[in-house]
Design a protein around this motif. Sequence first.
Motif, PDB file in Angstrom:
ATOM      1  N   ILE A 151      54.993  93.687  63.079  1.00 54.22           N
ATOM      2  CA  ILE A 151      54.466  93.011  64.251  1.00 54.22           C
ATOM      3  C   ILE A 151      54.367  94.022  65.388  1.00 54.22           C
ATOM      4  O   ILE A 151      55.255  94.871  65.553  1.00 54.22           O
ATOM      5  N   ALA A 152      53.283  93.978  66.145  1.00 53.53           N
ATOM      6  CA  ALA A 152      53.077  94.917  67.244  1.00 53.53           C
ATOM      7  C   ALA A 152      54.173  94.756  68.296  1.00 53.53           C
ATOM      8  O   ALA A 152      54.565  93.641  68.635  1.00 53.53           O
ATOM      9  N   CYS A 153      54.652  95.896  68.807  1.00 49.73           N
ATOM     10  CA  CYS A 153      55.716  95.907  69.810  1.00 49.73           C
ATOM     11  C   CYS A 153      55.348  96.900  70.900  1.00 49.73           C
ATOM     12  O   CYS A 153      54.864  98.004  70.611  1.00 49.73           O
ATOM     13  N   VAL A 154      55.580  96.518  72.157  1.00 53.05           N
ATOM     14  CA  VAL A 154      55.405  97.420  73.282  1.00 53.05           C
ATOM     15  C   VAL A 154      56.721  97.471  74.038  1.00 53.05           C
ATOM     16  O   VAL A 154      57.322  96.443  74.350  1.00 53.05           O
ATOM     17  N   SER A 155      57.176  98.691  74.331  1.00 53.35           N
ATOM     18  CA  SER A 155      58.452  98.876  75.012  1.00 53.35           C
ATOM     19  C   SER A 155      58.297  99.894  76.133  1.00 53.35           C
ATOM     20  O   SER A 155      57.316 100.639  76.193  1.00 53.35           O
ATOM     21  N   THR A 156      59.313  99.941  77.003  1.00 50.16           N
ATOM     22  CA  THR A 156      59.301 100.893  78.107  1.00 50.16           C
ATOM     23  C   THR A 156      60.711 101.050  78.646  1.00 50.16           C
ATOM     24  O   THR A 156      61.612 100.328  78.267  1.00 50.16           O
ATOM     25  N   THR A 157      60.891 102.029  79.510  1.00 51.35           N
ATOM     26  CA  THR A 157      62.064 102.315  80.363  1.00 51.35           C
ATOM     27  C   THR A 157      62.859 103.560  80.052  1.00 51.35           C
ATOM     28  O   THR A 157      63.742 103.846  80.830  1.00 51.35           O
ATOM     29  N   PHE A 158      62.635 104.285  79.000  1.00 47.59           N
ATOM     30  CA  PHE A 158      63.332 105.561  78.929  1.00 47.59           C
ATOM     31  C   PHE A 158      62.480 106.621  78.244  1.00 47.59           C
ATOM     32  O   PHE A 158      61.494 106.299  77.594  1.00 47.59           O
ATOM     33  N   PRO A 159      62.844 107.914  78.406  1.00 49.22           N
ATOM     34  CA  PRO A 159      61.964 109.018  77.985  1.00 49.22           C
ATOM     35  C   PRO A 159      61.508 108.909  76.537  1.00 49.22           C
ATOM     36  O   PRO A 159      62.258 108.481  75.658  1.00 49.22           O
ATOM     37  N   TRP A 160      60.287 109.361  76.301  1.00 49.24           N
ATOM     38  CA  TRP A 160      59.729 109.223  74.956  1.00 49.24           C
ATOM     39  C   TRP A 160      60.514 110.025  73.941  1.00 49.24           C
ATOM     40  O   TRP A 160      60.606 109.637  72.764  1.00 49.24           O
ATOM     41  N   GLN A 161      61.125 111.143  74.348  1.00 47.35           N
ATOM     42  CA  GLN A 161      61.928 111.914  73.390  1.00 47.35           C
ATOM     43  C   GLN A 161      63.125 111.094  72.902  1.00 47.35           C
ATOM     44  O   GLN A 161      63.489 111.136  71.719  1.00 47.35           O
ATOM     45  N   ALA A 162      63.741 110.348  73.831  1.00 48.00           N
ATOM     46  CA  ALA A 162      64.860 109.489  73.443  1.00 48.00           C
ATOM     47  C   ALA A 162      64.380 108.373  72.518  1.00 48.00           C
ATOM     48  O   ALA A 162      65.058 108.007  71.553  1.00 48.00           O
ATOM     49  N   TYR A 163      63.216 107.832  72.808  1.00 53.36           N
ATOM     50  CA  TYR A 163      62.622 106.780  71.978  1.00 53.36           C
ATOM     51  C   TYR A 163      62.405 107.280  70.552  1.00 53.36           C
ATOM     52  O   TYR A 163      62.739 106.594  69.576  1.00 53.36           O
ATOM     53  N   VAL A 164      61.889 108.488  70.415  1.00 53.30           N
ATOM     54  CA  VAL A 164      61.606 109.046  69.094  1.00 53.30           C
ATOM     55  C   VAL A 164      62.897 109.397  68.357  1.00 53.30           C
ATOM     56  O   VAL A 164      63.107 108.994  67.204  1.00 53.30           O
ATOM     57  N   HIS A 165      63.777 110.140  69.015  1.00 55.47           N
ATOM     58  CA  HIS A 165      64.987 110.614  68.332  1.00 55.47           C
ATOM     59  C   HIS A 165      65.927 109.461  67.989  1.00 55.47           C
ATOM     60  O   HIS A 165      66.593 109.499  66.949  1.00 55.47           O
ATOM     61  N   ALA A 166      66.014 108.460  68.852  1.00 53.12           N
ATOM     62  CA  ALA A 166      66.890 107.330  68.563  1.00 53.12           C
ATOM     63  C   ALA A 166      66.425 106.547  67.339  1.00 53.12           C
ATOM     64  O   ALA A 166      67.213 105.821  66.731  1.00 53.12           O
ATOM     65  N   ARG A 167      65.178 106.736  66.965  1.00 50.56           N
ATOM     66  CA  ARG A 167      64.639 106.040  65.795  1.00 50.56           C
ATOM     67  C   ARG A 167      64.649 106.921  64.550  1.00 50.56           C
ATOM     68  O   ARG A 167      64.109 106.549  63.510  1.00 50.56           O
ATOM     69  N   GLY A 168      65.253 108.107  64.662  1.00 51.35           N
ATOM     70  CA  GLY A 168      65.467 108.946  63.497  1.00 51.35           C
ATOM     71  C   GLY A 168      64.251 109.690  63.003  1.00 51.35           C
ATOM     72  O   GLY A 168      64.194 110.077  61.822  1.00 51.35           O
ATOM     73  N   VAL A 169      63.263 109.916  63.889  1.00 58.86           N
ATOM     74  CA  VAL A 169      62.079 110.677  63.498  1.00 58.86           C
ATOM     75  C   VAL A 169      61.873 111.816  64.487  1.00 58.86           C
ATOM     76  O   VAL A 169      62.582 111.927  65.480  1.00 58.86           O
ATOM     77  N   HIS A 170      60.902 112.660  64.204  1.00 58.85           N
ATOM     78  CA  HIS A 170      60.600 113.792  65.065  1.00 58.85           C
ATOM     79  C   HIS A 170      59.296 113.546  65.826  1.00 58.85           C
ATOM     80  O   HIS A 170      58.441 112.768  65.380  1.00 58.85           O
ATOM     81  N   PRO A 171      59.122 114.206  66.986  1.00 57.44           N
ATOM     82  CA  PRO A 171      57.840 114.105  67.686  1.00 57.44           C
ATOM     83  C   PRO A 171      56.685 114.442  66.750  1.00 57.44           C
ATOM     84  O   PRO A 171      56.770 115.367  65.941  1.00 57.44           O
TER      85      PRO A 171
END
Length: 425
Positions: free
Chosen positions: A123-143
């Motif tokens: 399902i499509a999700c849109v989020s916001t509020t912290f740096p994109w690097q944190a968003y990527v790394h917290a999900r266990g993937v790389h930029p």
Amino acid sequence: MTGVRRHSAPVRGQRDREKERPVNTRPQRLSIGVVAPLTGRLASLGKPLSYVLRRLAPRLTHIRNGTRRYDVSVAVRDSRSDPGAAQRAVRDLVAVDGAHIVLTMAGTRVLPAVADACEASQIACVSTTFPWQAYVHARGVHPGHRFQWTYHFAWGLDDIATVFAHMWEGISGRRSVGCLWNDDLQGSLLRHETYGFGPVASARGHTLVDLGTYREPAHDFRAQVDRMREHGADLVTSAATASDLALFHRQAREAGLRPRLITCSRWLTYPHTHTTSAPAIHTELADARVATLVYWSPDHPYRSSLDGTTCTDLAHAYQQDTGAPWLQPLGLAHALLETAHHALTTAIDPTDRTAVAQALAGATLTTIAGTLDWTRGPTPNTALLPLVGGQWHPSPRGPRLAIVTNTGSPDIPLTGELLSARQHG
């Protein structure tokens, strides 16, 4: 809808479904799902989103997609400020509420949990509020990794570092900067040799001095204060909580040190009076004149794509309706709803989750938080917001966030002067 452009073309299967679908004589229903921290330690950070949901509810009762009309409901589930509860909330939004898109904000562990649950639930999700690097790394993937269902808008750690460096240079030129960073995800990313503060700081002639890790909540910063003295660092940058930063500042003063400027991201983007009720902490941080990043304010020159509301209008309404000071996430919360509206009104078939995700993937829209462009992000599935520098100045009504540097975003007006702590002590 004004201020939006459509960039993505439907895939062949979607075109076929469009041709085969009979004309609706009665409105169909759509559901916008929201995961918000209504309770738990992040509850105060969820208030802007709750407010925007109430404010925009009358405008979201139905939408038009081309010639078709859809009734819309908004379903809100409590994350309880807990990753596990947040994932259950997503599953309930999908299975019980029939959501077609999910929105969320707040929580360095909760937000990625919501995004991961949406990816798993398709399902499509849109989020916001912290740096994109944190968003990527917290999900266990790389930029560079491309998600199929989940989209984020914010800024980068490098953007924060650039804004902070401008403020350091406004106080002391190019100097050693003491880094007060914790031992958690935030601290490890700020230290990252590629994505952290180091590359930006060194390119601008600054030397970063790591003052040593600590665990939140902290109980003693004397070792960090000693290291600050050892390296002659009279500038400090951090991502500490209000209580931890106040403790550090007090112990530095007691040791005869006074940072000329403290730049702090994360918690200090909110007024310290909002994140803690302790008067001693308020007094300590007011004396420190903490500077921070500014991603939204009443003085930003943007308008809502839904109803033309300005940033000033939204901040004033929040203060009038709640009796509380405006908060930076207000603009981002409003932009979340604008993005959901855009996706549902431009998707080839808004009842088809794949079509909604496809609409987000190629979206460019103007919002009350600025222009969001998912076609030009620094990594797939992300859109950038501009940052400027702010500083907390005392006022009769409590801390006032003045915009003190706008290099790179001159359309955002300055509203105050950057002050060194020594100028008032």
